[in-house]
Structures are given as structure tokens and as C-alpha cells.
Design an enzyme around this catalytic site. Structure first.
Site, PDB file in Angstrom:
ATOM      1  N   ASP A 132       9.952  13.409  -4.312  1.00  0.00           N
ATOM      2  CA  ASP A 132      10.510  12.961  -3.037  1.00  0.00           C
ATOM      3  C   ASP A 132      12.033  12.887  -3.008  1.00  0.00           C
ATOM      4  OD1 ASP A 132       7.848  12.325  -3.165  1.00  0.00           O
ATOM      5  OD2 ASP A 132       8.120  10.174  -2.878  1.00  0.00           O
ATOM      6  N   ASP A 137       7.706   2.613  -1.370  1.00  0.00           N
ATOM      7  CA  ASP A 137       8.508   3.520  -0.549  1.00  0.00           C
ATOM      8  C   ASP A 137       9.189   2.840   0.646  1.00  0.00           C
ATOM      9  OD1 ASP A 137       7.309   5.263  -2.350  1.00  0.00           O
ATOM     10  OD2 ASP A 137       5.807   5.955  -0.915  1.00  0.00           O
TER      11      ASP A 137
END
Ligand code: FRU
Length: 713
Positions: free
Chosen positions: A290, A410
Site C-alpha cells: 500500500d 489503516d
């Protein structure tokens, strides 16, 4: 399944020795002549990791014995057919639980266990990696024996993993435990030899006796495939001890470690590797997933990223770091966040704290504050900050959001101007339900729960991990967009506490390999710029995966309601170095106006009137992108999406790099990314019509230049 596979003998010192015999490699669809009892072993070998198990590696091929079937609770045995011991050594790979007599592999002769081995683990955490072990059975030659793999434990680490049982004449190298090398640190970088696929070792680096770094690494015992770097510049002049948990006694890995101030490759080699994306960011070394902490700070676009600096696969999560002044040319910087006692550094975001609400600012300048997940047990949300965009300090009061569920991670944070406070959107997995929690804070340190929004359940991955939340203008108003890792999204309103969706589960990108995208904070031109993780592998290289080009997001009115559109940021155009243009010309069935065009890196921009053609196909270096003029479907590999004609025309833009295609239909309303691996040497392009003639309104083939420093001559 006693498979007697004979390998060519490894010559050398052992000329008189015969080839190793693989007694069991567990590659078959069943256990063959082995017999099972109980449920833990199932009826056939496992293919790697089982459901709810930590990642299993270190086995060979696809299959192995893995008694985690039914979890730790299940028990059983797996017994080999009888064989005669003829060779002096039995070598094998073993991992899993370390419970004596309960999770083990036994050699049984005349009903007695004469040798036993077990996995290394008894405590929470640990590793599912299999490691080589062997028995010296010289004294048992001529005896009839069976191997019995046992799982009688049903608590934590109540399972055993085994693979690749070999009869051999060669004494397998003994594994040293905690092998050490002392190194006087004189330079900035330590280089570790890596061979992708080698057994994973646990390395600890102690400086003056204190553990400063730890990581898993596939150390090359002999010739390295590539070198992984560890930045040790902070400890120059001090003494480091590198400790490896297990190392074959004849391994050259420790002695091979070198130190220098620069990378070992010349800049002519770095970024010129055959599968190195040329205008997409990828890390110099190791794995990335990511994008993290996207923020514009101190005149630079910062791109942090999930990084395994020491391996080609996922693991050892750090925040790597790269910077750019133009969103196109990237400079990789030192690692920003290293794993610590709270866990590996999972995904998160960054903001510029203009009002210094956090108190991390210095000399009247706002700090860059990063909000990340420390993925230990339990996983929590933490802060780090920087006052120069280069050095990063973790907040001493971490964590700032305690564990909510095992699956909380996250955090994406932004400043909400109307309520004058920070808002965090956080993924919170509830069993198999995906939810996003909204929290608010005056200072980034103290967080209060505000609201919860439900996503999909189980296989419906709507709002599963990596949420992002932002406001976009549309028709003189604004709307809020909530998106997550697979890029499906909801559109609605937000009052600072609660998001009220007007429409949910809209499909996002329509391609493959686009995941965990995030948008920039503090973008100076107030654009909403997104970068996604491009799951485009670079096999055989010393790095793996890359980022998409930065994409400008807009919300467009369509007959179906507001929809997101993706478009490469305008800065990408600065890479165009040469253009071939075709204007107002027929595209006759069977003809290819691009027959003479050759190249590798393209930005292709086309407007085509379908005319009487049934299909229009753009083929880029062997990958066909086909538009069906009747169904209006655009297809690439097995993916399809409807692309509306705009003013009767098909608008198509394609960015082509060494491992990627980014396809944009209808000015970005359809975004279809595709990881690709074109055949080496295929530099062809083709635009063709079938079933009738079409018309090229305009077609520009821009050849792009690499973003990496020019190769010196
Ligand atoms: C998504 C993800 C995140 C997590 C990170 C770990 O790809 O699983 O949820 O933070 O990767 O690397």
C-alpha cells in the site's frame, strides 16, 4: 505415495555417494501409502497456508504436511509405509509446534521411537516457517522403520508441519543457533546477501549490546541473488553484532555482509533492470504494497509505502519513503518507520498540522504527522512526526487509539474545517463484517468515537481495509466519497460526525491489481490525487510491485448519478518525448495505421467514431484492448466494463509501462488497470477495426521517457 524420485547426485567431494532419495515430497493429491488417524492431517497434503493460519513458508514445491486442518484443536497422526534404513542420514523440513512428544515427527523402529524432531514454537507469535533438520541413522542401517508425524496437542501451536523427507549419504550441514558476527560500523549501509526462496532467517542487529533492528530475511548461504540494505548511519563508529537465529555451519551469509556508503550497484544498473517500471514508482529493493502517508509538505509530495526492504515478498512491514517535486520523478529516501515493540508498521496516512494542534511543531513551523497501525498483538493506532520531511520520531504516548478489534487498521485522517477538528476513518473488522469507524480529535493525540458505517460481509469486500474519505465538487455543490481497498465506494453527505450515504457499493476501478489506494493530503492545487498499489509483479528482480501513476479524481454527473472518474495527473504529460499523430482518417477493416510504430513506454490517446465496425481493438505490446461497438463493452484479458460513447465517440487513453497498463475509457469514467508482462522484445502497437470501418478522429501515440536518472554513457 511413496515416490521414489532420484535426483542427480551432487558430485564434488562425494563421488562415491549415490543420489539422494526423496522419500516423500507431499506433492500428490493424497497421502498415497501413508495412513492417517484423527482429523488434523485431513486426507491430502496441504497447499501452503490453511485458513486462519499465519503465513507458512520454507517448504518445497506446492504441498506439505500441515496438521492445522481444523485449527490447533484437531489431533491425529500420519504414518509412513514401512521402509528399510539404507542410508546414513534422513533429512527433512519441519516447523509448527514445539511440544515434546505432542507435535513432532518420530522415527519408529520395532515399536520404539528412536529419533524425534519438532517445530520451534510454543509461545504466541513465532513463525510458521519450516526449517531443515536431519537425523544421523548410521547405527540403524538395515532396520525396518516407519516415520510417524504426530499432532496430539490441541492448544496454542497445536500443529506440526513437515515436508521433503530425503534419504541421503551426505551429512546435512548442521544448523548453528544464534550465529554471530561483530562489525565495526564505519559506513552508512550494511548489505545483506539475499536469495529469494532460500529459508527465512531471523536476524537481529545489536548496537553496543542493544537490539536496534530485527527482521526476517532469505539469506543467501552462497552466491547472493541481490543485496538488501540496512541503514546504520546513526551508529557510525559503534560496534554492531549481527545475530542469525539459524544458519548452516557452512553458510557464507554472515561473512558476505559488507558495508559501504552507497548502493553496491552503479546507477547505470539500478532502475534499468529488465522489469523495472520506468514511470511508475517502485522501491529500489524489496517488496511494496500500500501507499501510505500521502501528503504535500515542505514543497514536496511525500509517498510513504508498505515496504519489506529485505525480501521480494510481503513481510517485515516498514514505511518506506520517497519524495517528488512534480508527482512524476521520485527520489527514494531512507526508511521512515521501522517495526518496533508495538508491531510491524502497517498502513496509515499523514497530515500537515498547520495549527500545531499536536504540539509536535518546531520553530513556528507545522509538523508532518503520520498516523499508522502498529500491527502487534493487539493492533493499535499510533503517531509519528517530522519537522523536516526526512527524520521521523514516534510519539512517546503511543498508541493513541487502543485496540477495538483484532482487525482494526489503516487510519486515514483529515482536518474537518467546519468543526475545526481532525477526523479519522478506521477500518474495523468485526468477525467477517467490514465496518469503518469515524473518530474525532482536537489534537491528533486524543480520539473520541463518533460513528460507525457498515460495509460488506464475508466475501463482499465493500469497505474492507484501507478506507479513504474526501469531499469533491459536483455541479456547484460538494459530496463526500467513502472508498476502501478494492476501490468500491459510496457517495453521500458528512456533518463532521456521521457519513450519510446516498448511494453505496458503486464499482470502483474495473481492472485488476489496483488496491489500497489513498489520496493526498494538503495538495497545493487543491486537487484530489490518488495513488494505488499496482499489484504488478517483477519476477526475478530484486524488487517487486509498484505504484500507479498519480491519478486526479473527480466526481462527474452521469445519467445514473454522480460517479468517480480517474485521470493521470497533468504532470505525466511532461514525460512525452516524441509523438506520432493521426487525425481525421478512416480506420479501414484489416488495416493497422500503427504498423510502423515501435516502442516500449507509451501514452496513447484516441478518439474514434465506431462507424460500421463491430469491434475496435488496440493492441499494446501483445495485450488486446477491445471495444465492442454493439454492447459498448471494453474488454481486456477477461475483464469487461461498459464505456459510454461521448458525442458518438470512443475515448480511450492507455499508459503502458514495462509491467503495467492503465486504461481509461470515456475520459476516466472507466478505469481499467492491468498488470502485464509483455513478451521481451515485443514493441508493437496495432489499432484495428473488424466487421466494418471506423474513423480515427484523433490518435496520438506519445513515447514516454523514463523518470529515472539518465544512464551515463
Ligand atoms: C492492505 C493491507 C492493509 C495493511 C497492510 C499491511 O493491503 O492488508 O490492511 O495495513 O496491507 O501490509
Amino acid at each position: 505415495m511413496k515416490r521414489l524420485v532420484f535426483l542427480a547426485s551432487i558430485a564434488g567431494a562425494a563421488l562415491a555417494q549415490s543420489a539422494d532419495t526423496i522419500f516423500a515430497d507431499f506433492e500428490g493429491n493424497d497421502y498415497g501409502e501413508w495412513t492417517t488417524e484423527g482429523t488434523a492431517f485431513g486426507s491430502e497434503p496441504a497447499h501452503g497456508t490453511l485458513e486462519k493460519q499465519m503465513h507458512v513458508d520454507g517448504f518445497l514445491g506446492k504441498g506439505l504436511v500441515n496438521s492445522f486442518r481444523g485449527g490447533d484443536r484437531a489431533t491425529g497422526t500420519l504414518t509412513s509405509p514401512e521402509f528399510t534404513i539404507e542410508r546414513p542420514f534422513i533429512a527433512f523440513l519441519i516447523g509448527g509446534g514445539g511440544w515434546k512428544g505432542e507435535t513432532c515427527m518420530n522415527l519408529v523402529v520395532d515399536g520404539q521411537t528412536v529419533r524425534t524432531a519438532m517445530g520451534p514454537n510454543t509461545k504466541p507469535g513465532g513463525s510458521e516457517a519450516l526449517a531443515p533438520e536431519s537425523w544421523d541413522v548410521t547405527d540403524l542401517r538395515g532396520k525396518k522403520a516407519r516415520i510417524v508425524i504426530v499432532d496430539r496437542a490441541s492448544g496454542g501451536w497445536g500443529h506440526i508441519n513437515v515436508d521433503h523427507i530425503v534419504f541421503t549419504d551426505r551429512k546435512p550441514a548442521t544448523l548453528l543457533t544464534d550465529a554471530k558476527r561483530e562489525i565495526a560500523l564505519e559506513h552508512a549501509l550494511l548489505h545483506f546477501p539475499v536469495k529469494t526462496g532460500a529459508p527465512k532467517r531471523k536476524v537481529r542487529v545489536l548496537v553496543d549490546g542493544k537490539e536496534e533492528r530485527f527482521f526476517d530475511i532469505e539469506l543467501a548461504d552462497a552466491e547472493p541473488q541481490w543485496w538488501a540494505q540496512l541503514d546504520v548511519s546513526a551508529w557510525r563508529g559503534k560496534k554492531a553484532t549481527v545475530v542469525v537465529d539459524k544458519l548452516p555451519e557452512d553458510s557464507r551469509a554472515l561473512t558476505a555482509i559488507q558495508q559501504t556508503d552507497v548502493l553496491l550497484e552503479s546507477t547505470d544498473q539500478l532502475y534499468r533492470e529488465p522489469l523495472r517500471p520506468q514511470f511508475h514508482f517502485s522501491p529500489q529493493r524489496g517488496w511494496t504494497n500500500d501507499p501510505n502517508g500521502l501528503a504535500f509538505y515542505n514543497g514536496e509530495y511525500h509517498l510513504f509505502f508498505q515496504h519489506n526492504p529485505y525480501g521480494w515478498n510481503w513481510g517485515n512491514m516498514h514505511w518506506g519513503h520517497a519524495t517528488s517535486r512534480d508527482l512524476v520523478h521520485w527520489q527514494e529516501q531512507a526508511e521512515a518507520l521501522y517495526p518496533d515493540a508495538l508491531g510491524p508498521m502497517f498502513s496509515g496516512s499523514a497530515v500537515v498540522d498547520w495549527k500545531n494542534t499536536s504540539g509536535f511543531g518546531q520553530d513556528g513551523k507545522p509538523p508532518l504527522v503520520m498516523i499508522y497501525t502498529a500491527a502487534g498483538n493487539p493492533a493499535t493506532q499510533c503517531l509519528a512526526f517530522s519537522n523536516d520531511g526526512r527524520t521521523f520520531t514516534k510519539f512517546s504516548g503511543n498508541p493513541v487509539v487502543k485496540n477495538i478489534t483484532g482487525g482494526n487498521r489503516d487510519p486515514k485522517v483529515f482536518w474537518h474545517e467546519p468543526t475545526q477538528r481532525w477526523v479519522m476513518v478506521l477500518y474495523v473488522g468485526q468477525q467477517k463484517r467490514h465496518t469503518v469507524h469515524f473518530l474525532t480529535s482536537p489534537n491528533l493525540r486524543d480520539w473520541t468515537p463518533a460513528s460507525v458505517i457498515e460495509g460488506g460481509e464475508d466475501k463482499d469486500h465493500f469497505l474492507y481495509e484501507c478506507p479513504d474519505f474526501f469531499e469533491l465538487p459536483i455541479e456547484g455543490k460538494t459530496k463526500w466519497v467513502l472508498t476502501a481497498a478494492n476501490s468500491e465506494y459510496a457517495v453521500g453527505t458528512f456533518d463532521g460526525v456521521k457519513f450519510t450515504p446516498e448511494v453505496t457499493s458503486l464499482p470502483g476501478q474495473r481492472g485488476r491489481g489496483f488496491y489500497a489506494a489513498q489520496t493526498y493530503s494538503d495538495e497545493p492545487q487543491h486537487r484530489r490525487i490518488q495513488i494505488g498499489w499496482f499489484q504488478a509483479p517483477s519476477p526475478g528482480m530484486s524488487f517487486n510491485q509498484c505504484m500507479t501513476v498519480p491519478l486526479e479524481l473527480t466526481l462527474r454527473p452521469t445519467p445514473d448519478g454522480p460517479r468517480l472518474a480517474w485521470w493521470p495527473v497533468k504532470e505525466v504529460k511532461t514525460l512525452r518525448r516524441e509523438t506520432q499523430t493521426f487525425i481525421q482518417q478512416p480506420l479501414k477493416a484489416g488495416e493497422n495505421p500503427l504498423a510502423n510504430v515501435r516502442g516500449e513506454l507509451f501514452d496513447i490517446d484516441a478518439a474514434i467514431e465506431p462507424g460500421s465496425a463491430k469491434q475496435i481493438t488496440l493492441n499494446v505490446r501483445g495485450t488486446a484492448i477491445t471495444f465492442d461497438t454493439t454492447t459498448r463493452e471494453l474488454a481486456c484479458s477477461n475483464l469487461r466494463a461498459t464505456v459510454p460513447l461521448l458525442e458518438g465517440r470512443l475515448f480511450l487513453r492507455v499508459l503502458a509501462d514495462r509491467t503495467t497498463l492503465e486504461i481509461f475509457g470515456a475520459d476516466g469514467l472507466v478505469f481499467m488497470p492491468q498488470p502485464v508482462l509483455p513478451k521481451a522484445g515485443d514493441q508493437s502497437l496495432a489499432l484495428t477495426a473488424t466487421g466494418g470501418d471506423a474513423k480515427i478522429v484523433s490518435l496520438a501515440v506519445h513515447h514516454l521517457q523514463s523518470i529515472w536518472p539518465a544512464v551515463s554513457k
